[in-house]
Design a protein around this motif. Structure first.
Motif, mmCIF file in Angstrom:
data_model
loop_
_atom_site.group_PDB
_atom_site.id
_atom_site.type_symbol
_atom_site.label_atom_id
_atom_site.label_comp_id
_atom_site.label_asym_id
_atom_site.label_seq_id
_atom_site.Cartn_x
_atom_site.Cartn_y
_atom_site.Cartn_z
ATOM 1 N N ASP B 99 1.095 -1.164 0.176
ATOM 2 C CA ASP B 99 0.086 -0.070 0.068
ATOM 3 C C ASP B 99 0.840 1.306 -0.083
ATOM 4 O O ASP B 99 0.573 2.240 -0.734
ATOM 5 C CB ASP B 99 -0.934 -0.139 1.218
ATOM 6 N N VAL B 100 1.965 1.275 0.721
ATOM 7 C CA VAL B 100 2.973 2.442 0.599
ATOM 8 C C VAL B 100 3.559 2.515 -0.533
ATOM 9 O O VAL B 100 3.532 3.542 -1.188
ATOM 10 C CB VAL B 100 3.897 2.307 1.575
ATOM 11 N N GLY B 101 3.826 1.595 -1.192
ATOM 12 C CA GLY B 101 4.515 1.606 -2.482
ATOM 13 C C GLY B 101 3.701 1.980 -3.553
ATOM 14 O O GLY B 101 3.925 2.858 -4.491
ATOM 15 N N GLY B 102 2.305 1.618 -3.471
ATOM 16 C CA GLY B 102 1.254 2.323 -4.358
ATOM 17 C C GLY B 102 1.222 3.656 -4.146
ATOM 18 O O GLY B 102 0.954 4.614 -5.181
ATOM 19 N N ALA B 103 1.051 4.003 -3.003
ATOM 20 C CA ALA B 103 0.858 5.352 -2.700
ATOM 21 C C ALA B 103 2.319 6.299 -3.202
ATOM 22 O O ALA B 103 2.197 7.450 -3.806
ATOM 23 C CB ALA B 103 0.707 5.585 -0.946
ATOM 24 N N ALA B 104 3.497 5.763 -3.177
ATOM 25 C CA ALA B 104 4.446 6.299 -3.591
ATOM 26 C C ALA B 104 4.580 6.457 -5.209
ATOM 27 O O ALA B 104 4.757 7.464 -5.834
ATOM 28 C CB ALA B 104 5.798 5.500 -3.171
#
Lengths: 87, 247
Positions: B99-104
């Protein structure tokens, strides 16, 4: 601190939430940050019915001393064998 | 910089290709900007987290906070969502990273993105910021009093969480750590251990432990708020981000 400390148990009963009365099937009991109470940490109880969605919840955030008094009151009222209270 | 921003709800593609809700804020000025992912604390993507997103945008960053509880509780109030996820044992680490990777990726896709992205998290999000920085190509990480980066959860711990000691050699960016001397999770002994581990792995880091402050000293609407520590901490955050993301 985020204590993460959570006890979960299955329960049987009813509670009154934002949408009115409902059956509750799950309880979470945890000592952690409250969402509303003006304290760093409270003893929190969620009575949930996951089948009805996240909003199907009765929530309590109690100052720890109040939580202990409530727990003692519950234990004082219940007989040692809970089944005896249902007859 | 006039600090004008726009902010609102967006959708990002998170772990497993799931589309999840996020809160996004962006400066209005048309200049190249770095990005910041804000990891919300256990109470969910609440008003306080959104204020942090907007504060970062006002400072000149594209900022987004993915709703880590969206799958279990789409559209729910943050406190109800937090209760639902807690009852299921919390957010799995693998999903958090996705999820953090997608947000980045969402931030890097902004038309004026500089391509540099950092991460910041508070409380449980502090640990998750370190976790994300060990897995993802980020340029800066800020851990605000995250517990269990080192140390061990108590016996019988009901939530699926472990420390990150084994991952620290893989930390991919500089880490700023802000802690309270009176905090027990993480305790000063634990943050000192983390300091030593990062030094031994030759990982760039900068830690500050504030006397007279405990956990959640940034939280302005809680009794734990410590203005002196919080004001200094914000100054350190923006100095760190300026050095790591804007250089």
């Amino acid at each position: 601190m985020c204590t993460y400390l959570t006890m979960r148990l299955e329960v049987a009963g009813s509670g009154k939430g934002a949408a009115g009365w409902m059956r509750v099937t799950t309880a979470s009991v945890y000592l952690d940050h409250p969402a509303h109470a003006p304290d760093d940490h409270t003893l929190n109880v969620d009575l949930l019915n996951p089948d009805l969605g996240p909003a199907a919840r009765v929530a309590l955030e109690l100052e720890p001393r109040s939580a202990r008094q409530l727990a003692e009151a519950i234990l004082a009222l219940l007989p040692d064998e809970p089944e005896a209270a249902t007859g | 910089m006039d600090e004008a921003i726009r902010a609102g709800t967006v959708e990002v593609v998170g772990h497993g290709g799931d589309r999840i809700q996020a809160y996004f804020a962006a400066p209005l000025e048309s200049e190249s900007r770095p990005g910041m992912v804000v990891i919300h604390h256990m109470p969910g993507l609440d008003r306080q987290t959104k204020e942090t997103v907007r504060r970062l945008a006002a400072q000149g960053y594209f900022a987004v906070s993915p709703n880590l509880y969206w799958r279990e509780a789409p559209g729910a109030e943050p406190d109800d969502a937090a209760a639902a996820v807690r009852a299921r044992g919390g957010v799995p680490d693998e999903r958090l990273v996705g999820d953090v990777g997608g947000a980045a990726d969402f931030l890097r896709a902004q038309p004026l993105a500089s391509g540099k992205v950092g991460v910041i998290g508070y409380c449980s999000g502090g640990r998750q910021a370190v976790l994300a920085a060990c897995h993802l190509p980020l340029q800066a990480a800020v851990d605000c009093y995250g517990a269990f980066v080192v140390g061990h959860p108590p016996e019988g711990f009901p939530m699926a969480i472990s420390n990150l000691v084994g991952l620290l050699p893989r930390l991919r960016c500089p880490l700023l750590g802000l802690f309270g001397e009176e905090d027990q999770h993480p305790s000063p002994a634990e943050t000192s251990e983390l300091d030593s581990l990062l030094t031994s792995h030759a990982k760039e880091h900068d830690f500050r432990t504030y006397p007279g402050a405990g956990h959640a000293f940034f939280a302005v609407d809680r009794p734990s708020y410590r203005p002196e520590a919080a004001v200094d901490g914000w100054g350190r955050i923006f100095a760190f981000l300026g050095r790591t993301l804007e250089g």
